[in-house]
Design an enzyme around this catalytic site. Structure first.
Site, mmCIF file in Angstrom:
data_model
loop_
_atom_site.group_PDB
_atom_site.id
_atom_site.type_symbol
_atom_site.label_atom_id
_atom_site.label_comp_id
_atom_site.label_asym_id
_atom_site.label_seq_id
_atom_site.Cartn_x
_atom_site.Cartn_y
_atom_site.Cartn_z
ATOM 1 N N ASP A 187 45.042 41.342 42.252
ATOM 2 C CA ASP A 187 44.605 42.741 42.370
ATOM 3 C C ASP A 187 45.171 43.292 43.674
ATOM 4 O OD1 ASP A 187 43.326 45.196 42.444
ATOM 5 O OD2 ASP A 187 41.274 44.378 42.459
ATOM 6 N N GLU A 216 46.394 43.739 38.539
ATOM 7 C CA GLU A 216 45.437 44.850 38.587
ATOM 8 C C GLU A 216 45.874 45.891 39.612
ATOM 9 O OE1 GLU A 216 41.416 43.481 39.088
ATOM 10 O OE2 GLU A 216 40.649 45.471 39.601
ATOM 11 N N SER A 276 36.514 37.111 42.402
ATOM 12 C CA SER A 276 37.535 37.859 43.125
ATOM 13 C C SER A 276 37.545 37.325 44.553
ATOM 14 C CB SER A 276 37.170 39.345 43.112
ATOM 15 O OG SER A 276 38.032 40.078 43.939
ATOM 16 N N LYS A 303 34.204 49.699 35.589
ATOM 17 C CA LYS A 303 33.110 49.716 36.567
ATOM 18 C C LYS A 303 32.304 50.977 36.274
ATOM 19 C CE LYS A 303 35.913 47.564 40.213
ATOM 20 N NZ LYS A 303 36.636 47.790 41.489
ATOM 21 N N LYS A 332 43.211 38.772 45.794
ATOM 22 C CA LYS A 332 43.678 40.055 46.302
ATOM 23 C C LYS A 332 45.057 39.851 46.916
ATOM 24 C CE LYS A 332 39.996 42.687 45.652
ATOM 25 N NZ LYS A 332 40.059 43.933 44.857
ATOM 26 N N ASP A 360 42.335 49.802 37.333
ATOM 27 C CA ASP A 360 40.983 49.887 37.909
ATOM 28 C C ASP A 360 40.826 51.315 38.431
ATOM 29 O OD1 ASP A 360 38.739 49.777 39.576
ATOM 30 O OD2 ASP A 360 39.338 48.005 40.694
ATOM 31 N N GLY A 374 33.608 44.517 39.684
ATOM 32 C CA GLY A 374 32.511 44.480 40.634
ATOM 33 C C GLY A 374 32.872 45.279 41.868
ATOM 34 N N LYS A 411 40.701 35.543 40.560
ATOM 35 C CA LYS A 411 41.478 36.732 40.930
ATOM 36 C C LYS A 411 41.681 36.673 42.431
ATOM 37 C CE LYS A 411 39.934 41.543 41.527
ATOM 38 N NZ LYS A 411 39.249 42.665 40.856
HETATM 39 O O1 OSB Z 1 39.237 46.370 43.352
HETATM 40 O O2 OSB Z 1 38.013 45.236 42.081
HETATM 41 C C1 OSB Z 1 38.198 45.760 43.179
HETATM 42 C C2 OSB Z 1 35.410 44.871 45.639
HETATM 43 C C3 OSB Z 1 35.240 46.079 46.278
HETATM 44 C C4 OSB Z 1 36.033 47.133 45.937
HETATM 45 C C5 OSB Z 1 37.012 46.987 44.939
HETATM 46 C C6 OSB Z 1 37.175 45.786 44.283
HETATM 47 C C7 OSB Z 1 36.385 44.701 44.666
HETATM 48 C C8 OSB Z 1 36.507 43.362 44.108
HETATM 49 C C9 OSB Z 1 35.305 42.471 44.246
HETATM 50 O O3 OSB Z 1 37.526 42.901 43.644
HETATM 51 C C10 OSB Z 1 34.572 42.212 42.994
HETATM 52 C C11 OSB Z 1 33.226 41.608 43.258
HETATM 53 O O4 OSB Z 1 33.153 40.381 43.400
HETATM 54 O O5 OSB Z 1 32.230 42.361 43.313
HETATM 55 MG MG MG Z 2 40.298 46.239 41.513
#
Ligand code: OSB
Ligand code: MG
Length: 369
Positions: free
Chosen positions: A188, A213, A135, A262, A163, A238, A290, A161
């Site tokens: 995402d 996402e 991510s 998660k 953001k 999510d 994550g 992925k």
């Molecule tokens: O939305 O998936 C998410 C990290 C912190 C809070 C929300 C998210 C995320 C990530 C990072 O996308 C995932 C990772 O590498 O831990």
């Molecule tokens: Mg997410």
């Protein structure tokens, strides 16, 4: 199974690189490392509540309050026959799934150790390795993003992925697709859009994304249903899925085609496993998300990913991508084929580096039964 004690260590670790989402930019992580003692066996877990209430209303401080004042009295008065009983024992506390999951996941680990099993085996997982994706946060410029993606692909990661947020979306995805036409790619939005952005969201449909996402509100399913029906690209939820019941409703109404699971968001591993079962029965793929965890939360995610339902690459990547210092030994590493082996020793299968943890601990409390 009596829980004899609960230790809460509030730890702060520096990230190697800032991580920016549609709701925040973070340069360090503050979180609770949780340890339970169950009939003499230790169990470790990480509470994924962040310092700020951006992803969820929970924070490190609300988690500390709920754990100490409400969950510990319930847990210490219980005599569990199985870790599946931990979350139901917290039923009179509404919400606060991340705080609940911290105890539940630590009990799962202690339970696995007492059985002489890896956590994955205790959960009934069959996979010995998990496919890993990354991510990538919002960057200052598009060339920086393209460089980051090239680096991650060179390490072997199986999907990218990125953001997105208003102003960092269609043009950015177009640039990524131009440079990497065939890479498994997804975005995402962490709830940054509404149905008023339908035209823009429709434009994302042309890039052969694996999924979009959580584009819409964190507490919404209906609008996601409308969007999911409108696009070719599947919606992945999510934030909106906080329980097995949410997962069932989302899949029944067609609010998503894929779920990011998660354990912290859904109240622990039992609930995460149940969501995986529900999705598998509905023919919907899932993957493990994550929360920028330290090594302790990261290996929990690996064990969860051993379940057969986790058929898509997750956001569980190598330790070295995240923090300047590692709290577990050995660290999580990714193989050149983009998979991560799931530790095979008892429990989480890694040791905690007490020296590193002690140096980064802000405060510590032990509660005895
Ligand atoms: O939305 O998936 C998410 C990290 C912190 C809070 C929300 C998210 C995320 C990530 C990072 O996308 C995932 C990772 O590498 O831990
Ligand atoms: Mg997410």
């Amino acid at each position: 199974m009596k829980i004899e004690s609960l230790t809460l260590r509030e730890v702060r670790l520096d990230l190697k690189y800032p991580f920016e989402t549609s709701f925040a930019r973070v340069t360090d992580q503050q979180f609770f490392l949780v340890e339970v003692r169950v009939d003499g066996a230790p169990g470790f877990a990480e509470c994924v509540a962040d310092r700020d209430p951006g992803y969820s209303y929970e924070t490190v401080r609300t988690a500390g309050h709920i754990l100490e004042d409400f969950l510990w009295p319930l847990a210490s008065a219980s005599d569990y026959a199985h870790p599946d009983e931990v979350l139901p024992s917290f039923a009179r506390v509404r919400g606060h799934n991340m705080a609940k999951a911290a105890i539940e996941m630590a009990v799962w680990e202690a339970w696995a150790r007492r059985k002489g099993l890896s956590l994955a085996a205790a959960l009934g997982g069959e996979r010995r390795r998990t496919a890993s994706g990354v991510s990538i946060g919002i960057q200052d410029t598009v060339p920086e993003l393209l460089d980051r993606i090239a680096l991650e692909l060179a390490s072997g990661y199986q999907r990218i992925k990125i953001k997105i947020k208003p102003g960092w979306d269609v043009a950015v995805v177009a640039a990524v697709r131009e440079r990497f036409p065939d890479v498994p790619l997804m975005v995402d939005a962490n709830s940054a859009y509404t149905l008023a952005d339908m035209d823009l969201l429709r434009e994302l449909d042309q890039f052969d994304l694996m999924m979009i996402e959580q584009p819409l509100a964190h507490d919404d399913m209906w609008d996601h249903r409308i969007l999911h029906a409108e696009l070719r690209t599947p919606i992945c939820l999510d934030e909106s899925v906080k329980s097995p019941a949410d997962a069932r409703r989302a899949l029944e109404m067609g609010a998503c085609g894929i779920i990011n699971i998660k354990a912290g968001r859904v109240g622990g591993l039992s609930s995460a496993r149940e969501i995986a079962r529900i999705a598998e029965a509905a023919g919907a793929p899932v993957w493990c998300g994550g929360m920028l965890e330290s090594g302790v939360g990261r290996v929990h995610n690996l064990h969860l990913s051993s379940l057969s339902a986790f058929s898509l690459p997750g956001d569980v990547a190598a330790s070295e991508r995240y923090f300047t210092e590692e709290v577990i030994e050995p660290p999580v590493t990714v193989d050149p084929d983009g998979t991560i082996p799931i530790p095979e020793g008892e429990g989480i299968g890694v040791a905690l580096r007490e020296d590193v943890i002690r140096r980064h601990t802000l405060c510590e409390t032990t509660l005895e039964a």
